[in-house]
Design an enzyme around this catalytic site. Structure first.
Site, PDB file in Angstrom:
ATOM      1  N   LYS A 222       1.921  20.939  22.741  1.00 37.38           N
ATOM      2  CA  LYS A 222       1.781  22.318  22.253  1.00 37.38           C
ATOM      3  C   LYS A 222       0.412  22.603  21.653  1.00 37.38           C
ATOM      4  O   LYS A 222      -0.335  21.703  21.324  1.00 37.38           O
ATOM      5  CB  LYS A 222       2.908  22.627  21.269  1.00 37.38           C
ATOM      6  CG  LYS A 222       4.192  22.906  22.041  1.00 37.38           C
ATOM      7  CD  LYS A 222       5.258  23.585  21.250  1.00 37.38           C
ATOM      8  CE  LYS A 222       6.400  23.939  22.196  1.00 37.38           C
ATOM      9  NZ  LYS A 222       7.617  24.284  21.487  1.00 37.38           N
ATOM     10  N   ARG A 256      12.345  17.146  22.754  1.00 35.04           N
ATOM     11  CA  ARG A 256      12.016  17.737  24.062  1.00 35.04           C
ATOM     12  C   ARG A 256      10.592  17.312  24.421  1.00 35.04           C
ATOM     13  O   ARG A 256       9.662  17.584  23.669  1.00 35.04           O
ATOM     14  CB  ARG A 256      12.137  19.250  23.967  1.00 35.04           C
ATOM     15  CG  ARG A 256      11.984  19.987  25.285  1.00 35.04           C
ATOM     16  CD  ARG A 256      12.213  21.482  25.062  1.00 35.04           C
ATOM     17  NE  ARG A 256      12.074  22.250  26.290  1.00 35.04           N
ATOM     18  CZ  ARG A 256      10.913  22.673  26.777  1.00 35.04           C
ATOM     19  NH1 ARG A 256       9.781  22.387  26.152  1.00 35.04           N
ATOM     20  NH2 ARG A 256      10.878  23.368  27.901  1.00 35.04           N
TER      21      ARG A 256
HETATM   22  C1  7PJ Z   1      10.699  24.817  23.407  1.00 38.45           C
HETATM   23  C2  7PJ Z   1      11.716  25.136  24.291  1.00 38.45           C
HETATM   24  C3  7PJ Z   1      11.028  24.297  22.119  1.00 38.45           C
HETATM   25  C4  7PJ Z   1      13.333  24.465  22.780  1.00 38.45           C
HETATM   26  C5  7PJ Z   1       9.814  25.604  25.196  1.00 38.45           C
HETATM   27  C6  7PJ Z   1       6.573  24.525  25.745  1.00 38.45           C
HETATM   28  C7  7PJ Z   1       7.045  25.923  25.685  1.00 38.45           C
HETATM   29  N1  7PJ Z   1      13.033  24.947  23.998  1.00 38.45           N
HETATM   30  N2  7PJ Z   1      11.153  25.639  25.412  1.00 38.45           N
HETATM   31  N3  7PJ Z   1      12.368  24.136  21.870  1.00 38.45           N
HETATM   32  N4  7PJ Z   1       9.511  25.091  23.994  1.00 38.45           N
HETATM   33  N5  7PJ Z   1      14.614  24.269  22.444  1.00 38.45           N
HETATM   34  O1  7PJ Z   1       7.217  23.604  26.232  1.00 38.45           O
HETATM   35  O2  7PJ Z   1       5.417  24.329  25.271  1.00 38.45           O
HETATM   36  O3  7PJ Z   1      10.197  24.015  21.255  1.00 38.45           O
HETATM   37  S1  7PJ Z   1       8.675  26.177  26.373  1.00 38.45           S
END
Ligand code: 7PJ
Length: 277
Positions: A222, A256
Site C-alpha cells: 500500500k 491480506r
Molecule cells: C483491502 C481490501 C483491505 C480488505 C483492498 C489494495 C487495495 N479488502 N481490498 N482490506 N484493500 N478487507 O489491495 O491495495 O485493506 S484493495
C-alpha cells in the site's frame, strides 16, 4: 478457539492466516492487469494456495484510490469463471471482494465462503444478500469513496471512530441474522486515511475489534509503504512483510497479501516465538 464460519467451512484462526489477492481487473495497480484472464487468475490462485494461503480473495472491481465503479454484469463476467475454476481445483476458502448484492449471491452460489466488502454491507440489499448466503463477511472501514477518499481524510480521533463504525456494522449484521462467528472486521488501511491515520490504527490495532471478532488487515504494497520506504508498489515486499508481522503481533488474524510465500514464512516464525512463551 477463534474461528470464522465460512458457509460449509470452519476456518481455524488460532494462528494468523494469509488471504492471497487475486485481482481480475485490467487496471489493478499491483499486477498491472497481468491476471485479467480467467485461466491466468485461476493459475495464480492455485500458486498462492500452494504457497500457504488459506483464503483466496477474488476481486473484479478495483478499489484503489481514484478507481471508477464497474457495472455488476462486467464484475460477474470477470469473477464467476475464476470462482468456479478455483472451487473445482482448490481446497482454499474463496472470498469474493465485492459490494454488490447480485455479485454476492452469484459468488456464493458458485462456491465462495467469504464476502469481503469494502463498503461493510452498506449498499442497498447487501446485508440481506450476505445473510442469506451463509458466507462469512468481512466488514471494512472506509471514509468516503475510492474515487475521492484520499483527497482530504479527516478524523477528530481515528481509532475510536473506526472502532465505533465497525461495532455499528457488526450490530447491523447481527440484527440481519448473520451469526457472530461469521463476522470479521478490518480497519481498512489506506481507505480515506493519511499515513498518520494508518500508523495510529496499527499502533492501537488491539482496540479496534468489537467483541471477539477476528481482525483482518490489508497492508500489502500500500501507498503508506511508498511514503515510508520511497518504493514503487512492486518493490514494497520487505515493507509489506514487516507490516504483516507488526499487525499479526498486535492481534490481526487474517493478513491480506499479494506476496503469500514470504508472508506465510514470517507468520510461522512469529507463531513459533509466540507459542514458545
Ligand atoms: C483491502 C481490501 C483491505 C480488505 C483492498 C489494495 C487495495 N479488502 N481490498 N482490506 N484493500 N478487507 O489491495 O491495495 O485493506 S484493495
Amino acid at each position: 478457539m477463534l474461528r470464522l464460519r465460512c458457509a460449509d467451512r470452519l476456518l481455524d484462526l488460532t494462528r494468523p492466516c494469509v488471504m492471497g489477492v487475486i485481482n481480475v481487473t485490467p487496471d489493478s495497480f499491483s499486477d498491472g492487469g497481468q491476471f485479467a484472464g480467467a485461466a491466468a487468475a485461476i493459475e495464480h490462485g492455485l500458486r498462492l494456495e500452494a504457497e500457504g494461503a488459506m483464503i483466496l480473495d477474488v476481486g473484479g472491481e478495483s478499489t484503489r484510490p481514484g478507481a471508477e465503479p464497474v457495472p455488476a454484469a462486467q464484475e460477474l463476467e470477470r469473477v464467476l469463471p475464476v470462482i468456479e475454476g478455483l472451487r473445482a481445483a482448490s481446497g482454499a476458502i474463496i472470498s469474493i471482494d465485492t459490494s454488490k448484492p447480485e455479485v454476492m449471491r452469484a459468488a456464493a452460489a458458485a462456491g465462495a465462503g467469504l464476502i469481503n466488502d469494502v463498503h461493510a454491507l452498506r449498499d442497498a440489499d447487501a446485508l440481506e444478500a450476505a445473510a442469506a448466503s451463509g458466507c462469512a463477511v468481512c466488514l471494512m472501514h472506509m471514509q468516503g469513496e475510492p474515487r475521492t477518499m484520499q483527497q482530504a481524510p479527516h478524523y477528530a480521533d481515528v481509532v475510536p471512530e473506526v472502532r465505533a463504525f465497525l461495532a455499528a456494522r457488526r450490530a447491523a449484521c447481527l440484527a440481519a441474522g448473520i451469526a457472530a462467528e461469521r463476522i470479521a472486521c478490518d480497519p481498512g488501511f489506506g481507505f480515506g486515511k493519511t499515513l498518520e491515520h494508518n500508523l495510529a490504527l496499527l499502533r492501537r490495532l488491539g482496540e479496534l475489534a468489537p467483541g471477539e471478532t477476528p481482525l483482518m488487515v490489508g497492508l500489502s504494497r500500500k501507498s503508506m509503504l511508498g511514503k515510508l520506504t520511497d518504493r514503487r508498489p512492486g518493490a514494497r515486499l520487505h515493507g509489506s512483510v514487516a507490516l504483516a508481522l507488526i499487525a499479526a503481533s498486535r492481534g490481526a488474524r487474517i493478513i491480506r497479501a499479494h506476496d503469500v510465500a514470504p508472508t506465510v514464512d514470517a507468520l510461522r516464525v512469529l507463531a513459533a516465538v509466540t507459542e514458545g512463551g
